[in-house]
Design a protein around this motif. Structure first.
Motif, mmCIF file in Angstrom:
data_model
loop_
_atom_site.group_PDB
_atom_site.id
_atom_site.type_symbol
_atom_site.label_atom_id
_atom_site.label_comp_id
_atom_site.label_asym_id
_atom_site.label_seq_id
_atom_site.Cartn_x
_atom_site.Cartn_y
_atom_site.Cartn_z
ATOM 1 N N UNK A 89 0.859 -1.188 0.000
ATOM 2 C CA UNK A 89 0.000 0.000 0.000
ATOM 3 C C UNK A 89 0.890 1.232 0.000
ATOM 4 N N UNK A 90 0.570 2.187 -0.847
ATOM 5 C CA UNK A 90 1.356 3.415 -0.931
ATOM 6 C C UNK A 90 0.415 4.591 -1.165
ATOM 7 N N UNK A 91 0.629 5.656 -0.415
ATOM 8 C CA UNK A 91 -0.146 6.884 -0.572
ATOM 9 C C UNK A 91 0.824 8.056 -0.635
ATOM 10 N N UNK A 92 0.516 9.035 -1.479
ATOM 11 C CA UNK A 92 1.300 10.271 -1.475
ATOM 12 C C UNK A 92 0.346 11.447 -1.569
ATOM 13 N N UNK A 93 0.718 12.531 -0.908
ATOM 14 C CA UNK A 93 -0.146 13.709 -0.817
ATOM 15 C C UNK A 93 0.724 14.954 -0.832
ATOM 16 N N UNK A 94 0.344 15.916 -1.651
ATOM 17 C CA UNK A 94 1.047 17.195 -1.701
ATOM 18 C C UNK A 94 0.016 18.298 -1.522
ATOM 19 N N UNK A 95 0.208 19.109 -0.492
ATOM 20 C CA UNK A 95 -0.677 20.263 -0.263
ATOM 21 C C UNK A 95 -0.326 21.342 -1.262
ATOM 22 N N UNK A 96 -1.288 21.754 -2.059
ATOM 23 C CA UNK A 96 -1.052 22.771 -3.082
ATOM 24 C C UNK A 96 -1.124 24.182 -2.537
ATOM 25 N N UNK A 97 -0.964 25.142 -3.420
ATOM 26 C CA UNK A 97 -1.009 26.560 -3.070
ATOM 27 C C UNK A 97 -2.448 27.061 -3.107
ATOM 28 N N UNK A 98 -2.767 27.955 -2.190
ATOM 29 C CA UNK A 98 -4.077 28.602 -2.192
ATOM 30 C C UNK A 98 -4.136 29.606 -3.347
ATOM 31 N N UNK A 99 -5.333 29.985 -3.740
ATOM 32 C CA UNK A 99 -5.524 30.972 -4.797
ATOM 33 C C UNK A 99 -5.491 32.350 -4.151
ATOM 34 N N UNK A 100 -4.563 33.230 -4.558
ATOM 35 C CA UNK A 100 -4.485 34.552 -3.939
ATOM 36 C C UNK A 100 -5.658 35.435 -4.373
ATOM 37 N N UNK A 101 -5.977 36.405 -3.555
ATOM 38 C CA UNK A 101 -7.051 37.342 -3.886
ATOM 39 C C UNK A 101 -6.641 38.194 -5.083
ATOM 40 N N UNK A 102 -7.615 38.582 -5.897
ATOM 41 C CA UNK A 102 -7.340 39.452 -7.035
ATOM 42 C C UNK A 102 -6.810 40.781 -6.508
ATOM 43 N N UNK A 103 -5.756 41.288 -7.115
ATOM 44 C CA UNK A 103 -5.156 42.546 -6.683
ATOM 45 C C UNK A 103 -3.998 42.348 -5.724
ATOM 46 N N UNK A 104 -3.863 41.160 -5.167
ATOM 47 C CA UNK A 104 -2.705 40.903 -4.313
ATOM 48 C C UNK A 104 -1.587 40.408 -5.207
ATOM 49 N N UNK A 105 -0.394 40.391 -4.699
ATOM 50 C CA UNK A 105 0.697 39.882 -5.521
ATOM 51 C C UNK A 105 1.991 40.578 -5.255
ATOM 52 N N UNK A 106 2.657 40.988 -6.317
ATOM 53 C CA UNK A 106 4.025 41.468 -6.226
ATOM 54 C C UNK A 106 4.066 42.981 -6.000
ATOM 55 N N UNK A 107 4.927 43.397 -5.077
ATOM 56 C CA UNK A 107 5.212 44.814 -4.871
ATOM 57 C C UNK A 107 6.679 45.037 -5.202
ATOM 58 N N UNK A 108 6.944 46.057 -6.013
ATOM 59 C CA UNK A 108 8.318 46.365 -6.395
ATOM 60 C C UNK A 108 8.595 47.808 -6.002
ATOM 61 N N UNK A 109 9.723 48.035 -5.354
ATOM 62 C CA UNK A 109 10.105 49.385 -4.944
ATOM 63 C C UNK A 109 11.595 49.575 -5.212
ATOM 64 N N UNK A 110 11.942 50.546 -6.006
ATOM 65 C CA UNK A 110 13.351 50.837 -6.297
ATOM 66 C C UNK A 110 14.063 49.684 -6.972
ATOM 67 N N UNK A 111 13.341 48.901 -7.795
ATOM 68 C CA UNK A 111 13.954 47.786 -8.514
ATOM 69 C C UNK A 111 14.064 46.517 -7.688
ATOM 70 N N UNK A 112 13.607 46.549 -6.439
ATOM 71 C CA UNK A 112 13.682 45.388 -5.558
ATOM 72 C C UNK A 112 12.287 44.814 -5.381
ATOM 73 N N UNK A 113 12.170 43.494 -5.494
ATOM 74 C CA UNK A 113 10.890 42.829 -5.287
ATOM 75 C C UNK A 113 10.685 42.722 -3.783
ATOM 76 N N UNK A 114 9.718 43.496 -3.262
ATOM 77 C CA UNK A 114 9.498 43.561 -1.820
ATOM 78 C C UNK A 114 8.726 42.339 -1.307
ATOM 79 N N UNK A 115 7.725 41.897 -2.017
ATOM 80 C CA UNK A 115 6.997 40.691 -1.634
ATOM 81 C C UNK A 115 6.359 40.082 -2.865
ATOM 82 N N UNK A 116 6.048 38.817 -2.773
ATOM 83 C CA UNK A 116 5.482 38.093 -3.910
ATOM 84 C C UNK A 116 4.624 36.962 -3.389
ATOM 85 N N UNK A 117 3.837 36.342 -4.248
ATOM 86 C CA UNK A 117 3.044 35.200 -3.797
ATOM 87 C C UNK A 117 3.962 34.086 -3.295
ATOM 88 N N UNK A 118 3.561 33.435 -2.229
ATOM 89 C CA UNK A 118 4.359 32.334 -1.674
ATOM 90 C C UNK A 118 3.908 31.033 -2.318
#
Length: 165
Positions: A89-118
């Motif tokens: 018997x063998x089972x495998x499970x991978x928890x996927x990524x949640x769907x981010x809210x529309x309008x959320x995502x990447x912030x860029x300031x001064x050429x640096x990516x400040x945050x992004x979807x995880x």
């Protein structure tokens, strides 16, 4: 008379077109920041031999708790089919990524990516900041090209061309 004609040919002016072309240029480039984020799906796989689903139960299955949450595993119940016989018997499970809210995502300031979807698969490239990026060409033909740091490119060039027709 022959000598006179020969002397005229030697004394005749020469006609030639001469052109000189000088070109000087610099090219400066600053790369923009970029993020490539790929959502990883939830996955479930089961395999085996001499196994069965327990009465009143089910194999494991994926369910979506909300429209934006990642699918979760609803664990089933299995048991050996023929007791005393070999089984696997063998089972495998991978928890996927949640769907981010529309309008959320990447912030860029001064050429640096400040945050992004995880997300499970994310590639980030920070952009360049011009900083000391400079390129000059003097009338003497001296080229100065200084890159301004990561994500920048500076190229300088001079050419001289003489054409005689």
């Amino acid at each position: 008379m022959k000598h006179f004609l020969f002397l005229l040919l030697l004394a005749a002016p020469v006609h030639a077109d001469i052109s000189i072309k000088h070109t000087a240029s610099t090219s400066l480039k600053v790369d923009g920041a970029a993020v490539q984020a790929i959502r990883v799906p939830s996955t479930y796989a089961v395999s085996g031999s001499n196994m069965k689903v327990t009465t009143g139960e089910h194999f494991g299955k994926l369910t979506a708790p909300t429209a934006t949450a990642a699918a979760i595993l609803d664990v089933g119940a299995m048991e050996v089919n023929v007791v005393g016989s070999a089984f696997s018997y063998s089972e495998s499970w991978l928890q996927g990524d949640a769907i981010p809210a529309i309008g959320s995502g990447v912030d860029v300031s001064g050429g640096i990516v400040a945050d992004m979807p995880a997300f499970g698969n994310t590639v980030v490239t920070s952009g360049g900041v011009a900083g000391s990026l400079v390129g000059t060409v003097l009338s003497s033909g001296i080229v100065t090209a200084i890159a301004g740091g990561a994500g920048t490119t500076a190229v300088g060039q001079t050419t001289s061309e003489i054409t005689i027709k």
